[in-house]
Scaffold this motif. Structure first.
Motif, PDB file in Angstrom:
ATOM      1  N   UNK A   1     -13.952  58.637  18.217  1.00 51.99           N
ATOM      2  CA  UNK A   1     -14.733  58.506  16.888  1.00 51.99           C
ATOM      3  C   UNK A   1     -14.558  56.968  17.097  1.00 51.99           C
ATOM      4  N   UNK A   2     -15.993  56.614  17.386  1.00 50.91           N
ATOM      5  CA  UNK A   2     -15.993  55.260  17.303  1.00 50.91           C
ATOM      6  C   UNK A   2     -16.552  54.398  16.065  1.00 50.91           C
ATOM      7  N   UNK A   3     -15.903  53.517  15.529  1.00 55.31           N
ATOM      8  CA  UNK A   3     -16.335  52.753  14.277  1.00 55.31           C
ATOM      9  C   UNK A   3     -16.878  51.513  14.681  1.00 55.31           C
ATOM     10  N   UNK A   4     -18.247  51.292  14.323  1.00 54.49           N
ATOM     11  CA  UNK A   4     -18.774  49.976  14.560  1.00 54.49           C
ATOM     12  C   UNK A   4     -19.598  49.668  13.405  1.00 54.49           C
ATOM     13  N   UNK A   5     -19.542  48.298  13.088  1.00 50.67           N
ATOM     14  CA  UNK A   5     -20.152  47.730  11.714  1.00 50.67           C
ATOM     15  C   UNK A   5     -21.053  46.995  12.458  1.00 50.67           C
ATOM     16  N   UNK A   6     -22.344  47.262  11.987  1.00 51.04           N
ATOM     17  CA  UNK A   6     -23.449  46.376  12.650  1.00 51.04           C
ATOM     18  C   UNK A   6     -24.713  46.279  11.751  1.00 51.04           C
ATOM     19  N   UNK A   7     -24.962  44.896  11.543  1.00 51.21           N
ATOM     20  CA  UNK A   7     -23.982  43.748  11.933  1.00 51.21           C
ATOM     21  C   UNK A   7     -22.592  43.840  11.295  1.00 51.21           C
TER      22      UNK A   7
ATOM     23  N   UNK B   1     -19.882  56.121  14.576  1.00 54.28           N
ATOM     24  CA  UNK B   1     -20.301  55.689  13.137  1.00 54.28           C
ATOM     25  C   UNK B   1     -20.694  54.380  13.204  1.00 54.28           C
ATOM     26  N   UNK B   2     -21.834  54.125  12.895  1.00 53.91           N
ATOM     27  CA  UNK B   2     -22.547  52.804  12.952  1.00 53.91           C
ATOM     28  C   UNK B   2     -22.760  52.476  11.260  1.00 53.91           C
ATOM     29  N   UNK B   3     -21.839  51.319  10.954  1.00 53.59           N
ATOM     30  CA  UNK B   3     -22.093  51.256   9.422  1.00 53.59           C
ATOM     31  C   UNK B   3     -23.119  50.052   9.295  1.00 53.59           C
TER      32      UNK B   3
ATOM     33  N   UNK C   1     -11.343  54.772  17.585  1.00 59.20           N
ATOM     34  CA  UNK C   1     -11.506  53.562  18.188  1.00 59.20           C
ATOM     35  C   UNK C   1     -12.391  52.620  17.534  1.00 59.20           C
ATOM     36  N   UNK C   2     -11.812  51.357  16.917  1.00 56.62           N
ATOM     37  CA  UNK C   2     -12.284  50.730  16.032  1.00 56.62           C
ATOM     38  C   UNK C   2     -12.959  49.358  16.694  1.00 56.62           C
TER      39      UNK C   2
END
Lengths: 341, 341
Positions: B131-137, B163-165, B93-94
């Motif tokens: 599987x969650x993909x989160x770009x932060x910021x 997954x926090x990028x 899940x993006x």
């Protein structure tokens, strides 16, 4: 295999005076290449080309192959693991003893793995639909297979794919490359690397030459920017100045001859024939671990304990040519060790 | 995705005067880091540590986490593709729009992929075992999620992995890092990179912080020497001199404020709020492709056409802060383009 390779100086607190454990060509990277990379540092503020496109083109021209037969990788290691993934439905057959990564990569991808030995090369390659891993010239013994023999293997086993790792090609006393066979054989994949001949293992640069269909499959699995700016820059520089920078094969042959003589005169090590800058030695009456331990602690000399190569045992060491002075140092040190036994 | 990212100057024959298309911090790599790498070039004749062990230790100390929670990778891109492989049995899940590699990596590994948007973050994360993909910021809009909100997500979705990028963490106006949550939450994975804040995209260096079990699985899939000597050297240097070398967050905030003012005064672009050094702009009456084309051809200015981000369309551009002078140049150039419409 993360640990268990040569060049493991980082594991010792001793100051290493001479390192015989790594197969790279001993004079070190060409000075002008280092200078060039110093200049190239100004470009690290930009992304490298995501697919190393310019280097891919240059390598295609260099080897006279179409560009869709070339893939640039983060060292040969990345190529080996990628190939094992893409060709994972095949059983792997490994010509042993050899570089451990073929087996490790194959096992990571759950291949059925079988080892064969040189004497069985033409009888044991009859298994259809297999993936053959052949290092040519071979690590750790420096033996080489002629392109005529490679051609026979390709023709007699059309349903199998042959991966020929030519990482040591530029250090081989004769030109045994199979690149010219790519034109007519689509079951041939060649691995190339600048690491050994130009002594740039720290840079991580390798490439694959092979049929467009497999190159395409490899590329599909690759992530962008896998090769960094300096590696691309080194690759382009070497392509453009290859003739001037490539090791002198006559010098390798000459120096290896002198090295063997030193070892024969000072030690009891059984020396296997080799066509490259390293050789396999068989010990008599003591183990590779004992010798390695003694050399690093008493002389600051690092050698490769070759006992973890499949098919070898704790009586084998691999020694790579160093400067004549260091070669003498090693032969003397082993002589001292043997006399004290 | 091999093509379609920013920083694609290599596609144009025009001389690029200013590059707004890449999110890296514009002042370029610190001079002392370049000098240090110049010195480090003397080590490229030796193999790097096969598992970047020393850097792994240094990063563990830097982040106050145990070393079995750290894995060093060849840029974040390698980490993203490895994670998608190791966690391939989960649906991805993006949080979109975002960096395209999460989707590409997930698709390469045949994940079922679903996009969600910011407004649905707390309702749509209820799917278990995902599987969650989160770009932060986040890239491309610079929006950030507070660690308190990340904590809520972790607690409310214990069967899912997040997954926090944090590739842009050091460029964010506030410290929104979730690293401290690693201690108590084993469904959290954090991606880190020095690429953006220290402007070294050419070097390829990233790392993963996460639960030992997942780090171990990632390591098992990794090939040796995946990070080159210079990248390891850069990573160690940045660890040891982080405070002095890290970008000044106040300066970023101040310069971004001025940049937005220039754009508002000279152009009709709708500016989205951001907490980083780049922003998302919405165009009115013309497309990103038209603007990009005009800017590169008439002014040698490169911008990021953001239309290929999932959830955006051809009216979006991403602009990364450059020097005040270049920022003015861009605002003027867009103004000229709009007046000529």
């Amino acid at each position: 295999m993360i640990h268990g390779h040569g060049s493991d100086a980082y594991r010792y607190k001793e100051n290493i005076v001479a390192d015989f454990s790594s197969n790279v060509w001993y004079p070190g990277p060409p000075k002008e290449l280092i200078d060039h990379l110093g200049e190239a540092l100004q470009y690290i503020g930009s992304y490298p080309e995501p697919d190393s496109g310019r280097l891919q083109n240059a390598l295609a021209r260099f080897h006279h192959v179409p560009r869709d037969k070339v893939l640039v990788t983060n060292g040969s290691a990345e190529a080996i693991y990628l190939l094992a993934r893409v060709l994972r439905k095949r059983a792997s057959v490994i010509l042993s003893p050899t570089f451990a990564e073929y087996e490790d990569a194959s096992e990571t991808e759950n291949h059925k793995v079988r080892h064969i030995f040189r004497k069985d090369l033409f009888t044991e390659t009859r298994t259809p639909h297999s993936l053959f891993w052949i290092c040519n010239p071979n690590n750790p013994d420096g033996r080489a297979i002629s392109p005529e023999d490679i051609k026979k293997l390709l023709i007699h086993n059309p349903s199998s794919v042959f991966i020929i790792d030519e990482a040591y090609g530029a250090l081989c006393s004769e030109d045994f490359s199979s690149v010219h066979l790519l034109e007519k054989h689509d079951n041939l994949i060649i691995l190339k690397s600048h690491t050994k001949a130009f002594t740039i293992p720290g840079i991580r640069l390798g490439y694959v030459l092979g049929p467009p269909k497999i190159i395409f499959q490899l590329r599909e699995r690759l992530f962008p920017w896998n090769v960094n700016t300096l590696a691309i820059s080194a690759g382009l520089y070497i392509c453009h100045h290859h003739k001037r920078l490539a090791p002198d094969k006559d010098a390798i042959y000459r120096e290896m001859k002198a090295f063997r003589k030193e070892l024969r005169q000072n030690t009891s090590i059984g020396l296997r024939p080799t066509r490259t800058n390293y050789l396999l030695g068989e010990l008599d009456g003591y183990t590779a671990g004992q010798l390695k331990d003694y050399l690093v602690k008493q002389h600051g000399i690092l050698i490769r304990d070759a006992s973890n190569f499949f098919g070898l045992n704790n009586r084998f060491v691999r020694l790579a040519l160093q400067s004549p002075e260091h070669n003498r140092l090693l032969a003397d040190a082993i002589g001292q060790f043997e006399r004290a036994l």
